[in-house]
Design an enzyme around this catalytic site. Structure first.
Site, short mmCIF file in Angstrom:
data_model
loop_
_atom_site.label_atom_id
_atom_site.label_comp_id
_atom_site.label_asym_id
_atom_site.label_seq_id
_atom_site.Cartn_x
_atom_site.Cartn_y
_atom_site.Cartn_z
N SER A 1 0.79 -1.24 0.00
CA SER A 1 0.00 0.00 0.00
C SER A 1 0.82 1.29 0.00
O SER A 1 0.34 2.31 0.46
CB SER A 1 -0.93 -0.01 1.22
OG SER A 1 -0.15 -0.06 2.41
N LYS B 1 -6.06 -1.60 -6.72
CA LYS B 1 -7.23 -1.70 -5.83
C LYS B 1 -8.54 -1.62 -6.64
O LYS B 1 -9.50 -2.33 -6.35
CB LYS B 1 -7.19 -0.59 -4.78
CG LYS B 1 -6.13 -0.81 -3.70
CD LYS B 1 -6.65 -1.71 -2.58
CE LYS B 1 -5.60 -2.04 -1.55
NZ LYS B 1 -6.08 -2.66 -0.34
N TYR C 1 -0.86 1.72 -7.23
CA TYR C 1 -1.57 1.25 -6.05
C TYR C 1 -3.09 1.39 -6.26
O TYR C 1 -3.85 0.42 -6.10
CB TYR C 1 -1.11 2.06 -4.82
CG TYR C 1 -1.96 1.86 -3.60
CD1 TYR C 1 -2.10 0.60 -3.03
CD2 TYR C 1 -2.64 2.93 -3.02
CE1 TYR C 1 -2.89 0.41 -1.90
CE2 TYR C 1 -3.43 2.75 -1.90
CZ TYR C 1 -3.55 1.49 -1.34
OH TYR C 1 -4.34 1.31 -0.24
#
Ligand code: UDP
Length: 317
Positions: free
Chosen positions: A75, A143, A139
């Site tokens: 993350s 997601k 990132y």
């Protein structure tokens, strides 16, 4: 409920695990300890060291779990830009294999840690779930891809799922708090800079915001756990729901530094640095949907209270 928490040795995962145990749930933590800490796994949880991609290797019985709370992921925004393949493999392929494992083991429910980073340069404030996603970094892209994979799994195979799009998470809960190595997030980095007498760099002072620094919406980590619990209780089968989670108030990076000053009584030494790659200028959530549909009400909406909880946690460690 019998809940499997992936990434339960990490910051948000360990808070979720602690919170579910406190609510009377049975909790198993699955974590490969690549970035988490064994001593972060709360007492009372069963711990399994392993990969999210190999669920049937560790668990054999069907219906052993009522739900998976999937918090395991890489993350760091900057790292995702410089080392994207790590993020695509770990986050996306890992999650697709996790879904395969859940199907095999007949686990009916999933709560997933999605993120405000999927919205990127949203061009709208506050951001609702209908705001078109436009991730600015790998990132956020990974997601968003995981959200989509979960949506199609729910549609095709009857999974009940919720993607909780966390805005900026901070605070601590009952001995579980933020411990990243290296630490990259603003609040813990600034707190550390005070303790260690170092400078805190503020990335970018020329953003199109009132004071030129980025704006973020902070949420207490315990309020995420509360949202996950409500989602698990109220979710329906063959359904994937997306909920934004923030407080609806934006704080610029300099306002956060001021709040840290108020809480700690100490003044962080601030230095301006160039913009960080992949940062969106402003991310502020509308959490109207989760308030209306799940009855979620944040218990700790005050930024200074969040900072104080993290400060107390850090002073104990
Ligand atoms: N930030 C900063 N200095 C730091 C860490 C973060 O200026 O040492 C800024 C970062 O560029 C962004 C904001 O703080 O504008 C929030 O970043 P963080 O990494 O905490 O969370 P993100 O929004 O990236 O998830």
């Amino acid at each position: 409920m019998k809940i499997l928490v992936t990434g339960g040795a990490g910051y948000i995962g360990s808070v979720m695990a602690r919170y579910f145990l406190d609510q009377g749930d049975t909790v198993t933590v699955l974590d490969n300890l690549s970035r988490g800490y064994l001593d972060a796994v709360p007492q009372g949880a069963i711990f399994v060291q392993g990969e999210i991609s190999d669920l049937p290797k560790y668990f054999t019985e069907t219906n052993q779990f009522d739900a998976v709370v999937h918090m395991a992921a890489h993350s760091r925004v900057e790292e995702s830009v410089s080392n994207p393949e790590l993020y695509w493999h770990n986050n996306v392929i890992g999650t697709i294999k996790l879904l395969d494992g859940m199907r095999k083991l007949e686990i009916p429910k999933l709560v997933f840690a999605s993120t405000a980073a999927v919205y990127g340069r949203a061009g709208q404030s506050p951001i609702t779930e209908d705001t078109p996603p436009n991730p600015l970094n790998t990132y956020g892209m990974t997601k968003l891809t995981m959200d989509m994979a979960i949506a199609s799994e729910a549609q095709a195979h009857g999974l009940s799922a919720a993607s909780l799009r966390f805005f900026n998470v901070t605070g601590a809960y009952r001995g579980a708090g933020e411990r990243h190595n290296p630490e990259t997030h603003l609040i813990p980095t600034a707190l550390k800079s005070i303790v260690e007498g170092r400078v805190i760099k503020i990335f970018g002072s020329d953003y199109p915001t009132p004071d030129g620094t980025c704006i973020r919406d902070y949420i207490h980590v315990v309020d995420l756990a509360l949202a996950a619990k409500l989602a698990l209780e109220k979710m329906k089968s063959s359904n994937h729901n997306i909920f934004n989670l923030g407080n609806g108030d934006g704080f610029s990076n300099l306002e956060v530094i001021d709040a840290i000053k108020n809480v700690t009584g100490k003044t962080p030494k601030v230095e301006f640095a160039p913009r960080r790659q992949g940062d969106a200028p402003s991310l502020v959530a509308s959490s109207k949907k989760i308030r209306q549909e799940l009855g979620w009400v944040p218990t700790k909406p005050d930024l200074e209270e969040m900072i104080l909880d993290l400060w107390n946690f850090e002073n104990r460690h």
